[in-house]
Write a protein that holds these residues in place. Structure first.
Motif, short mmCIF file in Angstrom:
data_model
loop_
_atom_site.label_atom_id
_atom_site.label_comp_id
_atom_site.label_asym_id
_atom_site.label_seq_id
_atom_site.Cartn_x
_atom_site.Cartn_y
_atom_site.Cartn_z
N LYS A 91 -7.47 3.45 -12.45
CA LYS A 91 -6.80 3.69 -11.17
C LYS A 91 -5.86 2.53 -10.90
N ILE A 116 -17.57 -0.69 -1.82
CA ILE A 116 -17.02 -2.02 -2.10
C ILE A 116 -17.76 -3.06 -1.25
N GLY A 146 -5.50 -3.42 -1.45
CA GLY A 146 -6.71 -3.02 -0.75
C GLY A 146 -7.63 -4.18 -0.42
N ALA A 147 -7.35 -5.37 -1.00
CA ALA A 147 -8.20 -6.52 -0.70
C ALA A 147 -7.32 -7.68 -0.24
N ALA A 197 -5.45 5.21 -7.02
CA ALA A 197 -5.69 3.77 -7.02
C ALA A 197 -5.92 3.28 -5.59
N PHE A 225 -13.22 3.17 -13.73
CA PHE A 225 -13.20 4.59 -14.06
C PHE A 225 -12.71 4.79 -15.49
N ARG A 258 -13.18 -8.40 -5.70
CA ARG A 258 -13.79 -7.86 -4.49
C ARG A 258 -15.25 -8.28 -4.38
N THR A 315 -9.44 4.63 -4.35
CA THR A 315 -10.60 3.92 -4.88
C THR A 315 -10.64 2.48 -4.39
N ALA A 316 -9.49 1.97 -3.90
CA ALA A 316 -9.51 0.63 -3.34
C ALA A 316 -10.03 0.67 -1.91
N GLY A 317 -10.41 1.85 -1.44
CA GLY A 317 -11.00 1.97 -0.12
C GLY A 317 -10.00 2.08 1.02
N ILE A 318 -8.77 2.52 0.70
CA ILE A 318 -7.75 2.68 1.75
C ILE A 318 -7.48 4.18 1.92
N LYS A 321 -8.70 14.58 -4.04
CA LYS A 321 -9.65 13.63 -4.58
C LYS A 321 -10.34 14.22 -5.80
N SER A 366 -20.34 8.95 -8.86
CA SER A 366 -19.44 9.24 -7.74
C SER A 366 -20.17 9.16 -6.41
N ARG A 380 0.83 -1.21 0.00
CA ARG A 380 0.00 0.00 0.00
C ARG A 380 0.86 1.25 0.00
N ASN A 439 0.42 6.02 -7.29
CA ASN A 439 -0.89 6.45 -7.76
C ASN A 439 -1.89 6.46 -6.59
N TYR A 462 -20.41 5.61 -5.57
CA TYR A 462 -19.16 4.99 -5.19
C TYR A 462 -18.53 5.68 -3.96
N GLY A 463 -19.28 6.56 -3.34
CA GLY A 463 -18.82 7.13 -2.08
C GLY A 463 -17.83 8.27 -2.19
N PHE A 464 -17.68 8.84 -3.38
CA PHE A 464 -16.78 9.98 -3.52
C PHE A 464 -17.45 11.26 -3.06
N TYR A 465 -18.73 11.36 -3.32
CA TYR A 465 -19.49 12.51 -2.87
C TYR A 465 -20.66 12.03 -2.02
N SER A 520 -15.52 4.94 -0.36
CA SER A 520 -15.36 3.85 -1.32
C SER A 520 -15.37 2.49 -0.63
N GLN A 521 -14.83 2.45 0.58
CA GLN A 521 -14.83 1.21 1.35
C GLN A 521 -16.25 0.67 1.49
#
Lengths: 321, 524
Positions: B100, B88, B114-115, A192, B96, B168, A195-198, A319, B59, A182, A189, B62-65, B84-85
């Motif tokens: 990404k 998912i 992330g997974a 990336a 996108f 995921r 968007t992977a939720g981290i 973001k 967005s 990570r 990036n 997907y939890g951006f806004y 985003s978490q």
């Protein structure tokens, strides 16, 4: 130049490379996460002062070490706040930390100790002393190999060994753990990672806190291991040399060891031979002392081939939608 | 406004249901009271012009806004998606428009990021490797797990993004303009993958502004215009014309309306042009072609077959061997006069393929951008200084004539939509009255309303008797705009066709390197 002299130079190179190695690894963690760290120098300086001052006041080098790490962490936190939370310019924040440390250490030093910015000389338990590795005495008689063990490897302070251990440890963390994956991703990036939720911010703070601890070790070693007191501006550009070594090492832990050892070796040679007579010309001592810095310039001028820095380095993460 | 969508019985809970979603940014309302139901196991298209609010809506999903108002239901359960978490966790995966991916990581590392299954990578990577093999077999998603992202093509990269979502355990896959970077063949492959996913019961939301894709793959389609959902219809009950009208709010010509060309003198004559790049790879291998006054020569080809180099040589940003004449006079291909400035002096205007990198400086204002390349124009000078007032006035005129919106020359180029950015570049180049116009990808990332406008302007220029060299990866665009079509493959021209005597199938074969002469045999 006999065998024993060479061993002594290598021995001294190892000691001189240690603060560079700590600082270089600090820069590695920070920059791999995408945060430029020009402030390595300032953090080392702050750590050197507070470790020496605390070690003198308490008589314990371990408390001194803790204070040094604490001071370095505080400066790291400022860097994080400015460049991660408030998305400021990382170079400017780093430069500010260097100025802050340079001024503050002398100012506080003058006020506390009234010795022109120095701390009083440390001795006994207020300093790191050498550790003899097992069988060093017994093996010193073995021809060729024996002296390498007893002269070069044995007899350093504990921090030298910690620094050397940090190399495989850093490699393992970076390339074999989830955190490392990570961390490397966030420097390449951050979108990336996001968007992977981290949490990008969480990762970057962790990176600069690690850098803070490592710089703390570097500074404490300078004042309480290599030296025996804090002297104003005692880092003498080592933070910047560590940055050059980092580029030379292409942001990799094992290469960082080799690069910093090279710088340490140059410094050791110039200490041993203040001037060198080549027969037709005598290299003056000023030239010898300038060698590490000259090498820094040569490296930064790009004579080492292509070094690709982490792609998101220096850019605050904003973001996008 | 809500309609039943999808082929499943209406008793099933929708995979996604949005109720009354609103979102504003300051005074701009990006989404107004949007309600939509997407049934499980369907492909649902969302179509609309750039800036219609499609991306904002996704967005939010997907939890951006965070939406100002409204509710989100996933499979009938009311859900909040703060980040985003959470998205998912709710089974939503997003591909996108701009991938990404970490470029210097392997495919496997990107999928795992992330997974991971624990603090140490070894077991995570091993598990992902076996699961990728499984997914690849199931959905035709073949990717080498150990390849570096930077070394695989965009089509592959997109598959990695899809694999990331599937790894995921996403049940709902959102794809934002997925074919913008793909060749026709890659796009077809993607659609096959999407069909496979649908057959497995996944729900897919496809955001696009390409009508053809909507008609081809979706079951239902929702149209967005200016932040509102204007309609949701079954795809089989609608037509491209109707959708275009719903999108733009007026009738749109999908084919360019143009009179037959009246070609005059030869303006551009290229003989045996070859280009070798820095790595020693031959990009152009002896290309010969000509363009006459009053005609549009379209170069069709899959990106990366030498058409970019052709434009660069003619535009003066690449050296080459061979000979080129413009209006009968030779062009300097390697020497002092082979730069872009000399080309402009010879009456060649260039609308580059990548407008954001080569056509504009994104952080500079519109009026500053209109001066680039022509900043030596005496009208822009005032002694040793630039006459900024004159440039601004000139820009305001261009903005008006090219209908650039918003009509404000003080805005930075990046504040305009893709279509309006392109209009700024076109205005700068066309209004210099060039003898030869080089146009690369004129409508890439441009919305329908602007495409129509840009096409009309190019045809107008042709009707004024100018020569136009058009490079585009959009076959539809090549077919409708060109008076003659040349197909390029692997740095060589495969042949020329007249647009009314060929079709996408023949051109597609030629683009894939099958000789035009044999195309009939191949088709059999």
């Amino acid at each position: 130049m006999d065998y024993f002299t060479i061993l002594q130079i290598v021995d001294s190179a190892l000691r001189l490379a240690t603060p560079l190695l700590f600082a270089c690894l600090a820069g590695l963690f920070s920059e791999r996460a995408g945060i430029f760290d020009i402030g390595l120098e300032g953090k080392m300086l702050g750590a050197a002062f507070f470790s020496a001052a605390t070690a003198f006041a308490t008589g314990s080098v371990w408390l001194g070490l803790l204070a040094g790490i604490g001071a370095s962490l505080a400066l790291s936190a400022i860097h994080g706040l400015a460049s991660i939370t408030f998305r400021g310019n990382q170079l400017i924040s780093g430069v500010a930390i260097n100025f802050l440390a340079s001024g503050l250490t002398v100012l506080i030093g003058l006020s506390w100790f009234k010795l022109g910015g120095q701390t009083p000389a440390l001795s006994g338990a207020a300093r790191f002393s050498g550790v003899d590795l097992p069988f060093a005495e017994a093996l010193s008689g073995v021809p060729l190999i024996g002296p390498i063990y007893s002269e070069v490897l044995s007899g350093h302070t504990i921090l030298v060994y910690v620094a050397l251990l940090c190399v495989p440890l850093s490699w393992y963390v970076l390339y074999r753990t989830r955190f490392g994956l990570r961390l490397r991703a966030v420097g390449e990036n951050p979108a990336a990672v996001d968007t992977a939720g981290i949490s990008v911010i969480g990762l970057r703070y962790s990176a600069i806190l690690i850098a803070g601890v490592l710089c703390g070790l570097a500074g404490a070693y300078l004042a309480t291991g290599l030296g025996a007191s804090f002297v104003r501006e005692m880092t003498a550009g080592r933070g910047f040399i560590a940055l050059a070594a980092l580029i030379f090492a292409k942001w990799r832990p094992w290469y960082a060891l080799y690069a910093t050892f090279l710088f340490g070796l140059l410094e050791a040679v110039s200490n041993r031979y203040p001037s060198v007579d080549l027969g037709f010309v005598t290299l003056p001592s000023q030239f010898m002392q300038a060698l590490p810095y000259i090498l820094t310039v040569v490296i930064l001028a790009g004579f080492v081939g292509k070094a690709i820095p982490p792609r998101a380095g220096g850019q605050p993460y904003v973001k996008e939608r | 406004m809500t309609m039943e969508t999808g082929g499943q019985p209406s008793t099933a809970a929708p995979a996604i249901e949005l109720k009354g979603i609103s979102k504003s940014f300051g005074p701009v309302q990006a989404n107004k009271d949007i309600s939509i139901r997407v049934m499980p196991g369907t492909i649902h298209g969302i179509i609309g012009e750039n800036g219609a609010g499609k991306s904002t809506l996704m967005s939010i999903l997907y939890g951006f806004y965070k939406a100002d108002k409204g509710e989100i239901f996933i499979s009938g359960q009311k859900t909040t998606i703060p980040d985003s978490q959470a998205a998912i966790a709710a089974g939503i995966g997003m591909v996108f428009q701009h991938f990404k991916l970490v470029e210097n990581f392997t495919v496997l590392e990107n999928v795992v990021l992330g997974a991971e299954d624990g603090a140490f990578l070894g077991p995570s990577l091993a598990k992902a490797r076996s699961e990728l093999t499984e997914l690849a077999r199931e959905y035709e998603l073949n990717v080498d797990p150990d390849a570096l992202i930077e070394e695989i093509g965009v089509g592959m990269q997109q598959r990695v993004e899809i694999l990331k979502a599937l790894y995921r355990q996403a049940d709902i896959l959102i794809l934002d303009e997925p074919t913008g970077v793909l060749t026709p063949a890659e796009a077809d492959h993607l659609f096959r993958i999407l069909d496979g996913l649908k057959a497995q019961g996944k729900t897919i939301i496809l955001i696009t502004h390409k009508l053809r894709e909507i008609m081809e793959v979706t079951d239902t389609v929702s149209v967005m215009r200016r932040g509102e959902m204007t309609a949701t219809v079954k795809t089989k009950d609608t037509s491209p014309t109707e959708l275009a009208e719903l999108m733009v709010g007026r009738k749109v010509l999908l084919r360019v309306d143009k009179k037959p060309a009246k070609p005059g003198e030869t303006v551009l004559d290229v003989q045996n042009l070859s280009v070798t790049d820095d790595k020693g790879v031959e990009r152009l291998k002896g290309v010969s072609l000509n363009v006459r006054a009053g005609e549009i020569l379209g170069i069709a080809g899959v990106a990366g077959n030498g058409q970019s180099e052709l434009l660069e040589v003619l535009g003066g940003i690449q050296t080459a061997t061979g000979s080129v004449t413009v209006n009968g006079q030779p062009l300097d291909l390697t020497g002092k006069l082979s730069d872009a400035k000399s080309r402009r002096a010879r009456g060649i205007a260039h609308v580059p393929e990548d407008r954001q990198r080569e056509g504009l400086i994104m952080d500079f204002k519109a009026w500053e951008n209109t001066a680039f390349g022509y900043h030596d124009d005496p009208a822009y000078q005032s002694g040793i200084l630039m006459n900024n007032h004159a440039i601004r006035e000139d820009t305001e005129g261009k903005i008006e004539r090219f209908d650039v919106r918003p009509a404000d020359c003080h805005l930075a180029a990046k504040s305009f939509s893709g279509g309006n950015q392109q209009k700024i570049v076109l205005a700068r180049e066309i209004e210099r009255n060039p003898d030869l116009l080089l146009v690369g990808q004129p409508t890439r990332g441009v919305d329908i309303g602007a495409i129509e406008f840009i096409h009309q302007r190019i045809v107008e220029l042709r009707d004024q008797g100018k020569a136009i060299l058009l490079v585009s990866v959009e076959l539809e665009e090549i077919l409708s705009l060109s008076d003659r079509i040349a197909v390029i493959f692997d740095g060589k021209l495969m042949g020329e066709r007249m647009p009314n005597a060929t079709d996408e199938k023949e051109l597609g074969l030629m683009m894939a390197g099958m000789s035009g002469a044999n195309s009939e045999e191949v088709a059999l």
